[in-house]
Design an enzyme around this catalytic site. Structure first.
Site, PDB file in Angstrom:
ATOM      1  N   GLU A 197      61.464  40.701 -36.216  1.00  0.00           N
ATOM      2  CA  GLU A 197      61.564  40.066 -37.529  1.00  0.00           C
ATOM      3  C   GLU A 197      62.152  38.666 -37.363  1.00  0.00           C
ATOM      4  O   GLU A 197      63.301  38.515 -36.938  1.00  0.00           O
ATOM      5  CB  GLU A 197      62.482  40.899 -38.447  1.00  0.00           C
ATOM      6  CG  GLU A 197      62.546  40.350 -39.856  1.00  0.00           C
ATOM      7  CD  GLU A 197      63.526  41.104 -40.751  1.00  0.00           C
ATOM      8  OE1 GLU A 197      64.645  41.405 -40.300  1.00  0.00           O
ATOM      9  OE2 GLU A 197      63.175  41.388 -41.914  1.00  0.00           O
ATOM     10  N   GLU A 238      68.568  49.813 -46.708  1.00  0.00           N
ATOM     11  CA  GLU A 238      67.358  48.998 -46.874  1.00  0.00           C
ATOM     12  C   GLU A 238      67.421  47.914 -45.805  1.00  0.00           C
ATOM     13  O   GLU A 238      68.214  46.984 -45.912  1.00  0.00           O
ATOM     14  CB  GLU A 238      67.324  48.369 -48.272  1.00  0.00           C
ATOM     15  CG  GLU A 238      67.242  49.371 -49.404  1.00  0.00           C
ATOM     16  CD  GLU A 238      65.862  50.011 -49.541  1.00  0.00           C
ATOM     17  OE1 GLU A 238      64.976  49.738 -48.705  1.00  0.00           O
ATOM     18  OE2 GLU A 238      65.682  50.801 -50.482  1.00  0.00           O
ATOM     19  N   CYS A 291      62.490  40.614 -47.016  1.00  0.00           N
ATOM     20  CA  CYS A 291      62.364  41.733 -46.084  1.00  0.00           C
ATOM     21  C   CYS A 291      60.922  42.227 -46.000  1.00  0.00           C
ATOM     22  O   CYS A 291      60.480  42.698 -44.966  1.00  0.00           O
ATOM     23  CB  CYS A 291      63.276  42.871 -46.508  1.00  0.00           C
ATOM     24  SG  CYS A 291      63.008  43.346 -48.221  1.00  0.00           S
ATOM     25  N   LYS A 307      80.389  43.513 -51.900  1.00  0.00           N
ATOM     26  CA  LYS A 307      80.695  42.536 -50.838  1.00  0.00           C
ATOM     27  C   LYS A 307      79.436  41.686 -50.639  1.00  0.00           C
ATOM     28  O   LYS A 307      78.486  42.095 -49.998  1.00  0.00           O
ATOM     29  CB  LYS A 307      81.037  43.286 -49.540  1.00  0.00           C
ATOM     30  CG  LYS A 307      82.009  42.557 -48.642  1.00  0.00           C
ATOM     31  CD  LYS A 307      81.562  41.210 -48.146  1.00  0.00           C
ATOM     32  CE  LYS A 307      80.643  41.305 -46.950  1.00  0.00           C
ATOM     33  NZ  LYS A 307      80.063  39.981 -46.593  1.00  0.00           N
TER      34      LYS A 307
HETATM   35  P1  NAD Z   1      73.249  41.308 -42.193  1.00  0.00           P
HETATM   36  O1  NAD Z   1      73.078  42.677 -41.715  1.00  0.00           O
HETATM   37  O2  NAD Z   1      73.705  40.271 -41.228  1.00  0.00           O
HETATM   38  O3  NAD Z   1      74.276  41.232 -43.396  1.00  0.00           O
HETATM   39  C1  NAD Z   1      74.094  41.984 -44.574  1.00  0.00           C
HETATM   40  C2  NAD Z   1      75.445  42.234 -45.200  1.00  0.00           C
HETATM   41  O4  NAD Z   1      76.208  43.074 -44.336  1.00  0.00           O
HETATM   42  C3  NAD Z   1      76.283  40.975 -45.422  1.00  0.00           C
HETATM   43  O5  NAD Z   1      76.987  41.084 -46.636  1.00  0.00           O
HETATM   44  C4  NAD Z   1      77.254  41.026 -44.252  1.00  0.00           C
HETATM   45  O6  NAD Z   1      78.449  40.329 -44.486  1.00  0.00           O
HETATM   46  C5  NAD Z   1      77.487  42.505 -44.130  1.00  0.00           C
HETATM   47  N1  NAD Z   1      77.999  42.951 -42.815  1.00  0.00           N
HETATM   48  C6  NAD Z   1      77.863  42.344 -41.614  1.00  0.00           C
HETATM   49  N2  NAD Z   1      78.482  43.077 -40.648  1.00  0.00           N
HETATM   50  C7  NAD Z   1      79.001  44.167 -41.257  1.00  0.00           C
HETATM   51  C8  NAD Z   1      79.709  45.315 -40.798  1.00  0.00           C
HETATM   52  N3  NAD Z   1      80.036  45.464 -39.517  1.00  0.00           N
HETATM   53  N4  NAD Z   1      80.055  46.250 -41.698  1.00  0.00           N
HETATM   54  C9  NAD Z   1      79.710  46.131 -43.003  1.00  0.00           C
HETATM   55  N5  NAD Z   1      79.039  45.058 -43.496  1.00  0.00           N
HETATM   56  C10 NAD Z   1      78.689  44.094 -42.637  1.00  0.00           C
HETATM   57  O7  NAD Z   1      71.854  40.911 -42.850  1.00  0.00           O
HETATM   58  P2  NAD Z   1      71.446  39.508 -43.448  1.00  0.00           P
HETATM   59  O8  NAD Z   1      71.174  38.591 -42.310  1.00  0.00           O
HETATM   60  O9  NAD Z   1      72.405  39.091 -44.504  1.00  0.00           O
HETATM   61  O10 NAD Z   1      70.089  39.892 -44.211  1.00  0.00           O
HETATM   62  C11 NAD Z   1      68.868  39.787 -43.636  1.00  0.00           C
HETATM   63  C12 NAD Z   1      68.330  41.161 -43.322  1.00  0.00           C
HETATM   64  O11 NAD Z   1      68.304  41.950 -44.504  1.00  0.00           O
HETATM   65  C13 NAD Z   1      66.897  41.106 -42.856  1.00  0.00           C
HETATM   66  O12 NAD Z   1      66.728  41.975 -41.777  1.00  0.00           O
HETATM   67  C14 NAD Z   1      66.117  41.598 -44.073  1.00  0.00           C
HETATM   68  O13 NAD Z   1      64.857  42.132 -43.765  1.00  0.00           O
HETATM   69  C15 NAD Z   1      67.052  42.601 -44.639  1.00  0.00           C
HETATM   70  N6  NAD Z   1      66.741  42.875 -46.056  1.00  0.00           N
HETATM   71  C16 NAD Z   1      66.201  44.092 -46.387  1.00  0.00           C
HETATM   72  C17 NAD Z   1      65.857  44.383 -47.709  1.00  0.00           C
HETATM   73  C18 NAD Z   1      65.239  45.704 -48.096  1.00  0.00           C
HETATM   74  O14 NAD Z   1      65.156  46.001 -49.292  1.00  0.00           O
HETATM   75  N7  NAD Z   1      64.780  46.515 -47.169  1.00  0.00           N
HETATM   76  C19 NAD Z   1      66.090  43.421 -48.693  1.00  0.00           C
HETATM   77  C20 NAD Z   1      66.653  42.207 -48.321  1.00  0.00           C
HETATM   78  C21 NAD Z   1      66.979  41.951 -46.992  1.00  0.00           C
END
Ligand code: NAD
Length: 486
Positions: free
Chosen positions: A386, A256, A290, A181
């Site tokens: 963040e 992550e 991240c 997804k």
């Molecule tokens: P997000 O949590 O908004 O979304 C991530 C994914 O989760 C998307 O595909 C989204 O559609 C999905 N999602 C949203 N609500 C959901 C739910 N209720 N159930 C299941 N899936 C759901 O995050 P984002 O804004 O896309 O990404 C940014 C964040 O990701 C930042 O906090 C960043 O630090 C983190 N990040 C972490 C790493 C790591 O390796 N630690 C790597 C990249 C990004």
């Protein structure tokens, strides 16, 4: 070349069981180029629970044959996939730039990283070995690692292809099938990848993509009883929701999450070189990594000269549409742009002093310039939260103890950079900073073999390296009693 031609023969629809289909209810959503966000790039299928169910069913049906494929053949298959991704690299990178906004230079590097993930885990596919346990005469005890089944991958928007391949490659290498997804902001590159992998011979159903919103397709995938693991990369709030959903069916979750990583600079470090590292650490991908080094902690005696150098380099960075290969592209979406701008307003209210930037660029598109705030204390929200944009905070320290206390005064614990010529100090800090990934004298140092992940609110999992194969395998122990006498 237009987007439709770049994508073709892939389509902005769902990829399930090796074919393209609309969402069960026919719904779509639009995705936009953040450099020109008044224009819709594509109408993409808005998958929901029924579509997730179809994708999980397809992945389940494909699993026995994929799991039974001889490891050396799976390895060969992954190498073919790597070659195919490499051959399609320019197209994949261009799609990523249009959808995400990132610089073409960076997009190319990230696609090269995807190729490297596939090669690395291709090499590992036939080396997932077991062991025997000495229980004494008359017993044979062996331990083997076996695939879990259907792996679910919920992917963020900040490095869409790279984050997807980071988990997909070990999952496939270990004999799992996948349902993906992508983030709703950046669904397109995963669809192109699906076509590339299918054309390279990945069997139907091994890789499935359901585009859509997190609250719909994402939530349905996390809660599905038919999956065997979830890899979630994203925000803390969503990570918690995914963990709760997974608890219902007792599924393992790789989490992550976010970060607020410090870069600690001591007076004995060569300031010229360090300034470049600090700039790279925060402004690469417009700060949307991240592990971005978003808190600069600097020894008081060199705070001013270091800041001068950092600001000088930051001032030279180019900002523009990703296809022009600038240093910084736009932020991913209007919504995220507004969020980052909100932090700039907050910074002013909290009394931080902008050394550079501090307001969005006066032009169409989601452009935010490099921004650096001095006079930032740990009490401020801009120090603790963040921001996920090109925003660096600067906080001075008096000595090593204070530097360590500041570094650890944070809810997150993903990465940290330490810049010093004193190896003893580097090693002391490397063992005491609360983070999963420490880099000394080079920000973003490392590679696929180096396990990556955090502690505290950044999560507990590890990806990359051979250790990541454990995310996609379970242990089976077999103990046999055999007769020692005849
Ligand atoms: P997000 O949590 O908004 O979304 C991530 C994914 O989760 C998307 O595909 C989204 O559609 C999905 N999602 C949203 N609500 C959901 C739910 N209720 N159930 C299941 N899936 C759901 O995050 P984002 O804004 O896309 O990404 C940014 C964040 O990701 C930042 O906090 C960043 O630090 C983190 N990040 C972490 C790493 C790591 O390796 N630690 C790597 C990249 C990004």
């Amino acid at each position: 070349m237009g987007l439709a031609e770049l994508l073709a023969p892939a389509q902005p629809r769902l990829f399930i069981g090796g074919g393209w289909c609309d969402a069960a209810d026919g719904a779509t959503f639009d995705t936009r180029d953040p450099a020109h966000d008044d224009c819709v790039l594509a109408d993409v299928a808005r998958g929901g629970a029924l579509d997730i169910d179809a994708a999980v069913t397809a992945a389940r049906a494909a699993w026995p044959a994929w799991a039974a494929t001889a490891p050396a053949d799976r390895s060969a298959c992954l190498r073919r996939l790597a070659d195919a991704v490499e051959a399609a690299a320019e197209t994949l990178a261009t799609i990523e730039v249009l959808d995400n906004g990132k610089s073409l230079t960076l997009a190319r590097a990230e696609v090269a990283g995807c190729v490297a993930y596939l090669h690395y885990y291709a090499g590992a596919a036939d080396k997932i070995q077991g062991e025997t346990v000495p229980l004494g005469d008359g017993y044979l005890d062996y331990v083997q690692r076996e695939p879990l089944g259907v792996s679910a991958h919920i992917v963020p928007w900040n490095a869409p292809l790279s984050m997807l391949c980071r988990s997909l490659a070990p999952a496939l290498a270990a004999g799992n099938t996948a349902v993906v997804k992508p983030a709703e902001q950046t669904p397109l590159s995963a669809l192109k990848l699906a076509q590339v992998l299918a054309d390279a011979g990945l069997p139907n159903g091994v890789f499935n993509v359901v585009t859509g919103f997190g609250s719909e397709a994402g939530a349905a995938l996390a809660a599905h009883a038919g999956i065997d693991s979830i890899t979630f990369t994203g925000s803390v709030a969503t990570g918690r929701a995914v963990l709760r959903a997974a608890a219902e069916h007792v599924k393992p979750v790789v989490v992550e999450l976010g970060g607020k990583s410090p870069q600690l600079v001591f007076a004995d470090a060569g300031l010229e070189q360090v300034a470049r590292e600090v700039v790279k650490g925060i402004f690469t991908n417009s700060g949307q990594y991240c592990d971005a080094g978003s808190r600069l902690l600097v020894e008081q005696s060199v705070a001013e000269p270091l800041c001068e150098r950092v600001v000088g380099i930051a001032r030279e960075l180019s900002v523009g549409p990703g296809l022009d290969a600038p240093d910084l592209g736009p932020l991913v979406s209007r919504e995220h742009f507004e969020r980052v701008c909100g932090y700039m307003t907050l910074a002013r209210q909290e009394g931080a002093r902008a050394l550079i930037g501090g307001a969005p660029l006066d032009r169409p598109g989601c452009f935010v310039p490099p921004t650096i705030y001095a006079d930032v204390s740990p009490a401020m929200r801009i120090y603790r939260e963040e921001i996920f944009g090109p925003v660096l905070t600067v906080t001075p320290f008096a000595d090593e103890d204070e530097a360590l206390a500041l570094a650890n005064d944070c809810d997150y614990g993903l990465a940290a950079g330490v810049f010093t010529a004193d190896i003893d100090r580097a090693l002391r800090l490397a063992s005491r900073i609360e983070a999963g990934y420490i880099m000394v004298n080079e920000y973003f140092a490392g590679g696929i073999g180096a396990p990556f992940g955090g502690c505290k609110l950044s999560g507990y999992s590890r990806e990359r390296g051979l250790v990541a194969l454990e995310n996609y395998t379970r242990t089976r122990n077999v103990v046999i009693r055999w007769k020692t006498d005849r």
